[in-house]
Write a protein that holds these residues in place. Sequence first.
Motif, PDB file in Angstrom:
ATOM      1  N   ARG A 322     102.925  20.356  72.835  1.00 46.29           N
ATOM      2  CA  ARG A 322     103.728  21.579  73.026  1.00 46.29           C
ATOM      3  C   ARG A 322     105.222  21.403  72.748  1.00 46.29           C
ATOM      4  O   ARG A 322     105.953  22.361  72.632  1.00 46.29           O
ATOM      5  N   ARG A 323     105.684  20.160  72.685  1.00 45.52           N
ATOM      6  CA  ARG A 323     107.079  19.952  72.285  1.00 45.52           C
ATOM      7  C   ARG A 323     107.093  19.388  70.870  1.00 45.52           C
ATOM      8  O   ARG A 323     106.070  19.370  70.194  1.00 45.52           O
ATOM      9  N   ASP A 324     108.246  18.910  70.418  1.00 42.48           N
ATOM     10  CA  ASP A 324     108.304  18.355  69.060  1.00 42.48           C
ATOM     11  C   ASP A 324     108.260  16.830  69.127  1.00 42.48           C
ATOM     12  O   ASP A 324     108.210  16.235  70.200  1.00 42.48           O
ATOM     13  N   ASN A 327     110.652  14.906  71.332  1.00 45.74           N
ATOM     14  CA  ASN A 327     110.532  15.100  72.782  1.00 45.74           C
ATOM     15  C   ASN A 327     109.177  14.706  73.341  1.00 45.74           C
ATOM     16  O   ASN A 327     108.842  15.071  74.459  1.00 45.74           O
ATOM     17  N   LEU A 348     104.686  21.539  68.658  1.00 48.84           N
ATOM     18  CA  LEU A 348     105.030  22.855  69.199  1.00 48.84           C
ATOM     19  C   LEU A 348     103.828  23.788  69.246  1.00 48.84           C
ATOM     20  O   LEU A 348     103.889  24.944  68.807  1.00 48.84           O
ATOM     21  N   ARG A 368     108.304  27.209  70.850  1.00 49.04           N
ATOM     22  CA  ARG A 368     109.620  26.732  70.384  1.00 49.04           C
ATOM     23  C   ARG A 368     110.318  26.125  71.592  1.00 49.04           C
ATOM     24  O   ARG A 368     109.907  26.390  72.729  1.00 49.04           O
ATOM     25  N   LEU A 369     111.325  25.322  71.330  1.00 47.92           N
ATOM     26  CA  LEU A 369     112.010  24.690  72.459  1.00 47.92           C
ATOM     27  C   LEU A 369     113.168  25.564  72.924  1.00 47.92           C
ATOM     28  O   LEU A 369     114.019  25.971  72.115  1.00 47.92           O
ATOM     29  N   ARG A 377     115.273  18.094  79.882  1.00 43.03           N
ATOM     30  CA  ARG A 377     114.369  18.251  78.739  1.00 43.03           C
ATOM     31  C   ARG A 377     114.277  19.714  78.364  1.00 43.03           C
ATOM     32  O   ARG A 377     114.235  20.582  79.236  1.00 43.03           O
ATOM     33  N   ARG A 378     114.226  19.997  77.066  1.00 40.63           N
ATOM     34  CA  ARG A 378     114.121  21.391  76.634  1.00 40.63           C
ATOM     35  C   ARG A 378     112.695  21.886  76.880  1.00 40.63           C
ATOM     36  O   ARG A 378     111.728  21.256  76.461  1.00 40.63           O
ATOM     37  N   SER A 379     112.594  23.033  77.558  1.00 38.83           N
ATOM     38  CA  SER A 379     111.264  23.543  77.925  1.00 38.83           C
ATOM     39  C   SER A 379     110.663  24.322  76.770  1.00 38.83           C
ATOM     40  O   SER A 379     111.351  25.104  76.113  1.00 38.83           O
ATOM     41  N   PRO A 380     109.346  24.146  76.544  1.00 42.42           N
ATOM     42  CA  PRO A 380     108.707  24.925  75.490  1.00 42.42           C
ATOM     43  C   PRO A 380     108.504  26.379  75.907  1.00 42.42           C
ATOM     44  O   PRO A 380     108.217  26.659  77.063  1.00 42.42           O
TER      45      PRO A 380
END
Length: 477
Positions: A322-324, A327, A348, A368-369, A377-380
């Motif tokens: 779910r992240r890139d 991450n 993603l 997307r983040l 951490r950037r959340s999806p």
Amino acid sequence: MAVEKMLKFVTVGKSMPEKRSATERAHDFNEIYGEYVAAKAEEQASRCSQCGVPYCQSHCPLHNNIPDWLRLTATGRLQEAYEISQATNTFPEICGRICPQDRLCEGNCVIEQSGHGTVTIGSVEKYITDTAWEQGWVKPISPSQERPESVGIIGAGPGGLAAADMLRRAGLQVTVYDRYDRAGGLLTYGIPGFKLEKDVVMRRNQQLEAGGITFVMNCTVGDDISFAEIREKHDFVVIATGVYKTRDLAGPGSGAAGIVNAIDYLTASNRLSFGDSVPEFESGELNAEGKKVVVIGGGDTAMDCVRTAIRQGAESVKCLYRRDRANMPGSQREVQNAEEEGVEFVWLTAPKGFAGDPVTGVMVQQMRLGQPDASGRRSPEVVDGADYVEEADLVIKALGFEPEALPALWNTPELDVTRWGTVKADFRTHETNLPGVYAVGDIQRGASLVVWAIRDGREAAEDILSKLAASTGVAAE
Ligand SMILES: Cc1cc2nc3c(=O)[nH]c(=O)nc-3n(C[C@H](O)[C@H](O)[C@H](O)COP(=O)(O)OP(=O)(O)OC[C@H]3O[C@@H](n4cnc5c(N)ncnc54)[C@H](O)[C@@H]3O)c2cc1C
Ligand code: SF4
């Protein structure tokens, strides 16, 4: 020494290379898997600048004396190198193979930091210890005195076995209980054989048994023997049961046939390599051959599943995360290996549900983040209107593990656990709220690494020995 000064030292005579990408760095780390002949090990060891800081050692959870054993290896003094390496690490041949060195010792090697490619510390550690086994330098434990005190260890994974080894060396009577038929925990049934050969683990188990440790296998504490009985039998108890409750997926169709747990899939594959009969493999349920496989998750367990599926002859293997790439929690080296073997990563993306029973596809949401969360951490976030179906006839869920509810399972409500369900224990001594009962490895810290479990086991053993020294006045030898 100032860091700038040290960096100058290791780059002297060469222009500073540009900072390399994670993929380029992963290429260097791939050397780990190469077969190390003596010349190669010596060449790598002699690349160590003996910088004097040394970040590799401080970033090794066992604080292995890496510079010293590299220096000795560089000059061919392998037996001395082995003695130093095994003084701080119970299973150096195992850590050398499967530690995520790019995040630990090697990722912090000053030569790596200066852009010249790390000294491949893990491979040298593996080489030194494999040589020690070949040369007969690794001996069964032989305590100089027998002591009457006994310790019951629940769980024969690296945490439990590291404690067992140290306590037996001090002459204590050690019994290890495990619900499986073979010792080693995830070393035996979780981590695939292409990363950690099973004979390497079995050789250690045999050495521990030959040294007088008693193994009680096929014994589930809570079913075959109660926790209270174990406490009664032994002066000290170490809980080292790991974490095995699989995080699950909800959504329509999530109960369909063909959707399986990572640990079941990997255990079946490992059992096959021992020559065991595995009905779920024979029936095709846990066999990826000829299938379109989708693995869900981005950690090292997911990487082990995709690489196992490739080896079983899957038609295609995709990994949804779910992240890139930047991450993902798994090691970049593992991603690199998987890609080279033909795994496709679909960054993603997250499952929303499943089509068919048996499963024919994963309903995928594109992500997307967004903004960083509390942990940085950037959340999806879901991208609306971009859903699609990814074809699959085997879906493997590799979303991580949680602890089983030990106080309930063991009818021991007085054992303190954290809000995550891990056993609460002092992080230095590992003693729980029950006097003389310790907790080490994943069951104390949550899903982690082999090297941390070894450290915990050793620390708990040290605490037991110091308590005994204080109460009996007899220090362990
Ligand atoms: C697929 C996978 C791949 C991994 N790859 C790596 C890697 O490459 N590198 C790395 O450093 N780490 C890796 N890890 C993590 C690592 O394996 C663990 O952190 C480590 O094994 C934890 O050790 P432990 O001793 O705490 O528990 P475990 O190794 O889980 O051992 C626990 C033991 O306790 C036994 N047990 C449990 N409950 C009971 C009971 N009630 N009664 C009796 N016995 C019981 C179990 O049968 C098991 O043998 C991986 C994990 C997984 C799942
Ligand atoms: S134990 Fe792991 S982190 Fe420590 S030196 Fe060995 S490979 Fe590196």
